[in-house]
Each structure stands twice: as structure tokens, then as C-alpha cells.
Design a protein around this motif. Sequence first.
Motif, short mmCIF file in Angstrom:
data_model
loop_
_atom_site.label_atom_id
_atom_site.label_comp_id
_atom_site.label_asym_id
_atom_site.label_seq_id
_atom_site.Cartn_x
_atom_site.Cartn_y
_atom_site.Cartn_z
N LYS A 1 0.80 -1.22 0.00
CA LYS A 1 0.00 0.00 0.00
C LYS A 1 0.83 1.27 0.00
CE LYS A 1 -4.23 -1.48 0.95
NZ LYS A 1 -5.51 -0.91 1.11
N ARG B 1 -0.20 -12.72 3.43
CA ARG B 1 -1.03 -11.63 2.90
C ARG B 1 -0.69 -10.35 3.64
NH1 ARG B 1 -5.93 -10.20 0.68
NH2 ARG B 1 -6.44 -12.26 -0.14
N LEU B 2 -0.47 -9.25 2.88
CA LEU B 2 -0.05 -7.99 3.49
C LEU B 2 -1.20 -7.04 3.78
CD1 LEU B 2 3.18 -7.14 1.52
CD2 LEU B 2 2.99 -7.34 3.99
N THR B 3 -2.35 -7.29 3.17
CA THR B 3 -3.49 -6.39 3.35
C THR B 3 -4.77 -7.12 2.98
OG1 THR B 3 -4.53 -4.35 2.57
CG2 THR B 3 -3.08 -5.46 1.03
N ALA B 4 -5.87 -6.69 3.57
CA ALA B 4 -7.16 -7.17 3.09
C ALA B 4 -7.32 -6.68 1.64
CB ALA B 4 -8.29 -6.62 3.96
N PHE B 5 -8.04 -7.44 0.85
CA PHE B 5 -8.33 -7.07 -0.54
C PHE B 5 -7.07 -7.05 -1.41
CE2 PHE B 5 -11.59 -4.72 2.15
CZ PHE B 5 -12.41 -5.82 2.22
N HIS B 6 -7.02 -6.18 -2.44
CA HIS B 6 -6.03 -6.42 -3.49
C HIS B 6 -5.01 -5.31 -3.70
CE1 HIS B 6 -9.53 -8.89 -4.02
NE2 HIS B 6 -10.19 -7.97 -4.69
N GLY B 7 -5.02 -4.28 -2.85
CA GLY B 7 -4.04 -3.21 -3.05
C GLY B 7 -4.71 -1.89 -3.40
#
Lengths: 511, 451
Positions: free
Chosen positions: A159, A346-352
Motif C-alpha cells: 500500500k 497476505r499484506l493487506t485485506a483485498f487487493h491493493g
Amino acid sequence: MNMNSTGRPTRADKTSSSKNAEIKSAALLPDEPLLFEIGGYEHSGVDLFEVEINDEFLGGFERKTSLDLPGLSEPECLRHYVRLSRLNMSIDAGIYPLGSCTMKHNPRLNEKIARLAGFADIHPLQPVSSVQGALEMIDELALWLMELTNTSAVSMSPKAGAHGELCGMMAIKAALEAKGQGHRSIVLVPDSAHGTNPATAAFLGYKVRSIPANKNGVVDVEAVIAALDDDVAAIMLTNPNTCGLFEPDVIKIADAVHDAGGYFYCDGANFNAIMGLVCPGDLGIDAMHINLHKTFSTPHGGGGPGAGPVVLSKALAPFAPVPFVKKSGSDLSLIEHVNDSDSFGRLTAFHGQIGMFTRSLAFMLSHGKDGITQVAYDAVLNANYVRVRLQKVFSLAFGDQACMHEVLFDDSFLKGTGVSTLDFAKAMIDEGFHPMTMYFPLVVSGAMLIEPTESESKKTLDYFCDKMLELANDAIAGNVDRFKQAPKYAPLARLDETLAARQPKLKWTKS
Amino acid sequence: MRYLPHSNIEREQMLKAIGVNEIDELFKVVPASVYKKKSFELPNHSPEFLVQAKLEAMANKNLCAANSAFFIGGGAYRHHVPASVDHLIQRSEWLTAYTPYQPEISQGTLQALFEFQTQVANLMAMDVANASMYDGSTATAEAALMARRITRKKKIILSSSLHPQYKDVVKTYLNDDGKSEGDLICLPDSEDNKGNISSLIDENTAAIIVQTPDFYGHLRDVKSLAEAAHAQGALLIVVITEIISLGLLEAPGSMGADIVVAEGQSLGNPLNYGGPFLGLMATRQKYVRQLPGRLCGETIDANGKRGYVLTLSTREQHIRREKATSNICTNAGLCSLAFSIHLSLLGQKGFVKLARLNHARAIAMVKTLEKIEGVELLNKTFFNEVTLRLSKPANEVVEALAKKNILCGIPVSRLVPNEPRLENLLVLAATELTTDQDIKILASSLAKELS
């Protein structure tokens, strides 16, 4: 005088009495009260239906604590935020030469594209079959990034730049563990690096080993070799570096690190200088984040949101986080889970930062490969033009050599004048400029790091240089007041950062 | 090349002033083996209307919420954003400013951040909020790390009904899959909070992380969880993915939360296929020096006038480098501005109305759907989102209805695959934008699909 640990004063000293000149028009430079002082608890700028509800499904959890949120009608709201906005400097209003920040023009086509309903009004968890165009957009941007870096994998979800650093370093950690090399505990970081680099390494539990810059402002391959051993996991190297210089030994450094069993993380914050000319993949990098908000023109927005996709070498690609887009024929799918694979997670919810992807892709398509090369050329041309125009009076931090997209001066030309880098920066405000980056990088005294970007015209640069020389000559001539009292022509005089930190007041309360 | 100001004549003049004959001489330090070696398989520059046409064609392939009957939530909600919000954030002074490192010429951004921090703290009934994080999921992971720093203990327990992707992000940040009996305990995904989290708290526990309304829509008894945590010296971290709920539901700060993190997208920000969003993060005064991210504080200028600066930066990476509280070096500036403007327009009066309206629409949706054969409502409590157990796998229903332009929710199996007991579960949300007509269309198609 109060200073922070980078040597920058944090409150005005006694000689800098800094009184605002009485030049302001209350209309053009408003003293705008806080929202909490002008809003009303009964006021609202949104019309909504009143509804009766019962408490059948609320389980006794109704809110009893007051909200303390004043409202504004629409005209009051417009006025509050328009008046506040006038207190901000912005790229659209003038040159904003913050080194290492790449404050380039933000095309308005980008904003229009990001707001198309087909991109802005779609949900991250709606069926993949209903968002094929969004996946196509992500895939095309990924393709541009891989092509421009000559790499074969890219992780799109980080992000921001610092989030990209986490991504790349987590991939490195996972790769080392997969090779039975998880004991490696050291990351090499040149002392000119962005603060995020050592912070990222420490975040993952690594110890940081600093590598000094040599007298030319770059890292010697010998210094790296001397620091390498079986305990080194990686090097985090910025190239071009934060002194505005291309690391000439970068390929040798990559080879040495690889030979020692480590990986090469490249901080790509300064990719703007070389894109279309040099492919980081050819330099031997294993991971590099790309700040879309720097190089690819998405707006900085007063401090974010950014986006930091990470290109990966073949060695690291299997460890990339989810999600990623997969193409089979004309069908695009989104891989959100990987069972029994090497992915580090996974680094974040959803896709960026999808809204940043659309903007960046609009920028890339507008420039094309020929334009992107011209961007790098013009960015470097502009920085060198500023360098040669200023270097007769200003002191280059690392001698007379060509720079990349930014030029670094130190404060030795101000020695004995009583004027500090901070004073100089504040005086620039009175000339209508946003100051350059100051006191960074930490490797030189009183650093002044100027990055004009490709967006500035020759006329603007000439005017900027004329004024910078005038200021420098004034300082050297002993006209200290102009600096100590600066800024005179700003909404506020110098602010007391020491007071703010000693007695933190972080929200408004009824007095 | 419309974004580049120089004419070729000017470029020549500048090269001459620099003392080189051609631009490539400025790159002579670059090893020749890697300079201008690749011929890129990419198009050349393009006029604005062609770029627009190409990207519009991609956008038009997507089924947008406005063209569907729309019921998806799960951490990203479709709300009305007043027209003035987007107008304001596109002003140059907001859009094209940098981080406010020179406070004298950044008071707009700084004052807006100070107002934002106050709004967030008041919403949550907490002492202090930061200037925003990337999003709710990363803020949750940062909260877990913050709790470890504060308590100097390691064990983190994740509630069974925390958003599954949030769980994955925490696992990744903590580098712990939560499967072994280690420092991270992830209760198995469960639609009814199976696994008594309170009984797992011990003297080694740094924090428990609980979402309310949870992923399945249930409202959680935060107060008793806070008591259970505090009895063992652990912290309670509360996660909120639908910030509008705080207009109707008790604030976590009033129920004993020590750190509150939330996704703020619902105010001011469109769905954007999942980003950019903004993370909210608030805590107690005594923990402020362990808070990651930017903070804006009030001070005075040299003339004694009130003003604002970024403060307590001795927590941050640009000063502390490897000793920083986090590597984060940005906030979600423009998204937090949109949040703040939207909330200023609502005020508490509008915010409460909006929350009630959301709850009312969800009740209307539930009352209609629960009559359908093959639909079982799992919730006894909810705000604007519920879980239904269907008589067949939810992903099949979702795919079938999408073909009829009905985006009917999230099959839990998309986020938690390979769990047969979750296969038939559908999570769906209503907001103020959900119309009676939408509910009617959904109900009739769902009934057909399940019959």
C-alpha cells in the motif's frame, strides 16, 4: 537551542524573533477556526430520512456515550475546507523541490479515470467474473512494471513504499528459511538510506549493519565485501541513492551479496531518474518497490495514500504474497489463497491500491515508452541544470560530479554566517518556494536535497536558481535578519515543535 | 508529450550550460553493459482521448454497484458520498501537497489532521487517535505489535469471527501461522463465535483481538471481554470494519477497549475495488508513545498564534531508524480528509440518522429474506450485515445471481475455503442505498435459486 537527533532545530532560537509581516488579507490568508469551534451539534449538511427503529436486534449495545461531533451545513463546509486549503503550498501552485519525494505534476486525466464507475464503484469481493476489466487493468499495469524493470514477477498489493519494503524483505526472509538459511540475522544498510530501510529490517527482527558512504557519496564494493559474512541476509540499497548519485558498483555489490548467500533489496524510491534507460533487473536486484506516487504521478494528497508494488526476481517470485492476478487465455482470475505453497502470506485485506493503479496506468499510457525515457532524461537534466547554476555559491556535498534526478548540497557554504539550513529553508518560503528536503540524508552536515523533477520548465528553474543564489549571497554578506525572521510571508511564523512534543495536545477539547 | 515543459531548443541550452553535448553523458557512471540495453515491448505516447478510451473500455467490462442490486459488505461498504466531498479533495491545495514537513505553509493539512484525530477519538470514545494508517487490516496487525510493546508479553489471541483476511494479515505481520501452540492463537473461523476466547487468556497474553460487529454481523459483548483481558493484565483490541455502526452502537472506549482500530472507508471513500482505504487507530493517553504512525499536535508560532505540527516523531522511522515503533512513513492523507469532510457534513445528528437508516434497511432486508424457503438467519444481533445459511453452497448462488446483475453478498467460502461447515454461508449487508426494489429483486431471485 532545541534540536532533534538529525541536528535540525525544533524551536525558534532567541535571535530568530520571526514576526509575521502585516501583509495579510484576512480573505486570502484566513485564520480559520477549528471545525469544533464553528460547527453545531444540531447542524448537518446531509439530508437523510428519519426512521423509527426498535431494539430487537441490538442486544442492549446501544450507544450511550455522546459523540461530540459538530456538523456543518454544505455552504459552511465548503467554506471551512476551502479556507483551510489556502494555507497549503501545493505542486499546482509552485515548484516543490523536495528531494527523494519526486513532487511531479499530477495529471488530471488520472483523476478522471480513477473515478470511472467501472473502477471506483466495484467491490473487492464481488465475483471475479464481474470484474474482468479491473483484473485486466491490474494485469496491464503489472506488465508495464515488469517490462520497465526487466523482471518476471511483481507483487501489486503493498500500500506504500514502506509496505513494499516489508513485502520484499518478507519474501527474502521466506526464501532464506526455505533454503535452510533462516539463521541469517544481519541486513546491510548504507547510512545514507531512507529511515524506512533500517526500520523495515528491524521490524522483521534483523540487526542492521551500517555501511558508510565513501568520499564520493556512494558505497564501495570493498566496504560491502568487508561487511559480508554467513550471517548476512540481505543488503538494502537505494539506487540512485539519496545523495542523488547512481551507485557505480551496484552490479559488483549485487554479485558479492549473492556470492555470500544473501539477497539484494533495492529501494526504488528514485526510479524516476533511470526508468526507460536502466532496468533494475539487469543490476541483479531481487526485490524493488516502486513508489507509484513518486515515479508514476499519483497525487501525494498531503501524505498519502501511496502505493508500492514490488518487482521480484525469479528466486523470490515463489514467495510472493497473495493476492495476484492469473491469466489463462483471455480469462483472468484472482488467486486469493495458496495452500501448501511458499507464499509468505497476505499484506493487506483485498487487493491493493486500485485507485492508484488506474492513475499510474493512465500516466504510463499517456507517456508511452518514449515519453517515459524522456521523463528520466528531463528529470536528470533539470537536476544537473540546478547543480551547475548553484554550485558556484552552494557547496556540493560530494564534489563536482554529474548527479541523477536530485542534487545534494551541504551547509558548508553557510559556515560562519549564522544562517542554518533551516533558516535558509524558511527564507525560501518568503520567495514563494516550497523548501527542498533538509537535514536528509544524514551523511552530510545540514543537507539540502533538491529534486526539481521533469515537470519544471526552464523559466521556472532559472527563476528558482536566481532567487536561491540571491539568498545564498545575502547570507554570505551577513544579512542574517532576512533568514532568522523567515518566514515573514506565510500564514504562520515558525512553529514551536518542542512545545508540541513536551505537552502533546493531540485533539481538541472544550476549554 | 503534454506533461513535459521543455522544447528541444531549451534542452540544448540546458545541456550547454551543464557543459555536456548530449544527455547520455550525464549517465556515464552507469555501467555500459546495462545502459539502454532493452527495447521495451510497450506502446509510444498517446493523446489524452485515446488513453481515456482504452481505460474506459476496461472500466466498462466491470459490473459496478450502481448497475446492480448490491448487498456486499465484509469490510468495504457502499454508502452515499456527498458531492462536495469529492469536489473539495480535488482542490490542488489538498490533492497536490506533500506530507506537511514545513508547517508554516502546510497549516491546511495539519489543521485538517488535528480535526480528523479529534473526530476519530470522539467516535471511539478514546483519548487519542493517530493521523490514519493504510487500512483497517494493517492497522489491526500494527495494534497487535503495539500491544506486545506495551505489555512486553507475546501471546496474541484472535477471535474466531475476526475478518478472515484481517487474520491473515496479522499472521503475516507476526510471522506466525497461528497453527502451533505459539505466540499467536487463531480461533478457527466460526459463524457463532465458537471457542471461548476468555478462557484462553493467561498471564502471558498481550492482547485479544475482537471485531464488533464481527465478520458475520453479530454484535459482541466487548465489556465482558475487556474485563476478562484486564484481569490477566492483557489488552483488549477492538476492530471495527463498519464505522457507521458507531452512530448506533456503544463506543469501544466506553466498554474498556485499550486500542481500537477500524476501517474508515465507509465515510467519504468509494469502494475502489478495495483501495485506497484508510485505517483508524486510537488508544489511551498512557500508550500514546507506543502508537505507530503520524500524529499532529497543537502548538504556537513565534508570535504566540495557535498552529499545528507533526509531533512525537521520536517514535518514527525518519528519526529513530531501526528503533522506530513501525516502518510506516505515511498516512492515508487524502482518504482521511474525505472521511473528515463527510463526517463534518453529517455532524452527530446526521451520523446518528445515517446509522439508524442503515440498521433499518438491514432489518427490512432480513425480514424479507428470512421468509424464503432454504434461508436461515444466523444472527440474533446485527447492525447492517448478517449471515444466512442457505440450502446450497453460497458461491453457486452468488455466481448465478451475479449473472442477473444481483451482487448478493460474500460466500464465506471465498475467504475461508475448504471448510464444509461454512460452505453454505452467505454474508450480506444493507446500507442507506439499499432500496425496497433491490430487496424485492434479491428475494425473488434467491427464492428461485434455492427452490
